[in-house]
Design a protein around this motif. Structure first.
Motif: not given
Length: 388
Positions: A361-374, A82-96
């Motif tokens: 697909x990503x929207x509002x800066x939120x990745x595809x996994x969340x939108x798929x679940x929704x 999931x992390x490897x598929x993410x885009x537009x996320x830096x290491x500090x945001x990932x740690x959060x």
């Protein structure tokens, strides 16, 4: 009776060693891909690997000795994907997001309504999300095989041949073959022998709401649904009552703490745990908990030697790392697809989840996994209302 009062059977030592090496070798490439996806530098990547090894070692030793049950922990392989598929996320945001996911796991142990809410998500929908995350990685195997045939096809052949003899060792064998090919035919340079053994580095977390929703929540859900729940099931299948509350509490707290050094979530192991639970490990079921301590020691050593192991793997061509990761994810993809479409009542919702997640697909800066679940939950709710 103390731990050392009776000699440990060789079978127990070998089971712990094989389980740890299979867990490390089969998916370390995926962890490194996850670190690269969020922009971790070399020192942060080394810290990530060391921290998650130490986290697994502490958790396995603590839970096994405390509950006298052979508890074998793993890093979240679907989570790494999931992390490897993410885009537009830096290491500090990932740690959060990692800290957030760890706290959610710990809260699941403490807050029963949260536990019930997670369990209320249909298995088909959760599995559809996981399958959508894993699909691009497995598809990449064919793409790299076509583009770099001379480099990639030999160790795919090793994977297929070893799989006929021992499926658990197939990815580890492919990784070893990949290393040999990388440093011969691939022209990779051997890493420096000047090793910095100070491998844990604090990484300041950034709690970005969009990343917490788009990465933290899905990371929590795939860790729970794809590893913790199967891990508890494996223990039950081998005659042990899993300490669910204690395991979630310990793994959640450790995940949140070691996230500050880069590590993503740890969880119950399922496939590798099966290596440590059978009668061939120790004839006395009551003594098998000791395998968790040996397993912890192996992971401690793997964490300490990470500054040597990780640079060697990172020196490999990226195509080899991608293919090893893709091969490692084929069995989880099969399991996720079977689970997603097993029940007719949730097949359409699972398909919606799978399609949206796999689209990336990503929207509002939120990745595809969340939108798929929704998407899957909305479709499931509509189907449920229609059937009433």
């Amino acid at each position: 009776m103390s731990f050392w009062s009776t000699p440990l059977p060789v079978s127990m030592i070998s089971a712990a060693l094989v389980a740890a090496l299979v867990g490390y070798g089969s998916t370390i490439a995926l962890v490194l891909a996850a670190a690269a996806a969020v922009g971790a530098d070399a020192s942060q990547t080394a810290s990530w690997v060391a921290a998650i090894c130490f986290s697994k070692a502490i958790g396995s030793a603590l839970l096994s000795s405390w509950k006298k049950v052979p508890i074998v922990l793993a890093w979240s392989t679907p989570g790494a994907a999931l992390i490897a598929a993410s885009t537009g996320v830096d290491i500090h945001q990932a740690v959060g997001a990692f800290v957030f996911a760890g706290l959610l796991i710990a809260l699941t142990a403490a807050i029963r309504p949260l536990n019930r809410a997670v369990n209320a998500i249909p298995t088909g929908v959760a599995s559809g999300m996981l399958a959508g995350v894993l699909l691009p990685f497995t598809m990449a195997v064919a793409l790299h095989a076509a583009n770099q045939a001379a480099l990639v096809l030999p160790f795919i052949a090793v994977f297929l041949l070893v799989r006929l003899i021992n499926p658990l060792m197939a990815v580890l064998a492919a990784l070893i073959a990949g290393l040999v090919i990388a440093f011969t035919l691939g022209g990779a340079s051997f890493p420096s022998t000047d090793v910095d053994w100070t491998s844990l580095n604090f990484i300041m977390p950034e709690f970005n709401p969009a990343v917490l929703l788009g990465l933290g929540v899905p990371l929590y859900l795939v860790t729970m649904a794809s590893q913790n729940l199967p891990g508890f099931a494996v223990l039950r299948a081998n005659g042990y009552e899993p300490p669910v509350t204690e395991a979630l509490g310990v793994t959640g707290i450790l995940s949140a703490f070691f996230a500050l050094f880069g590590a993503h979530t740890i969880s119950m192991a399922a496939i590798t745990a099966a290596i440590c639970l059978g009668d061939d490990v120790h004839p006395d079921k009551a003594q098998r908990w000791k395998v968790g301590l040996i397993y912890a020691l192996v992971w401690l050593l793997l964490g300490l030697f990470g500054p040597v192991i990780v640079p060697a793997i990172l020196a490999m061509p990226p195509e080899i790392i991608a293919v090893v990761a893709g091969l490692a994810l084929i069995p989880p993809l099969i399991g996720a697809l079977v689970s997603a479409f097993e029940l007719p009542a949730t097949r359409f919702a699972a398909a919606a989840t799978f399609a949206v997640t796999a689209s990336g697909v990503a929207a509002f800066g939120i990745g595809a996994a969340f939108w798929g679940l929704l998407a899957g939950l909305i479709v499931h709710l509509l189907d449920h209302l229609k059937s009433r």
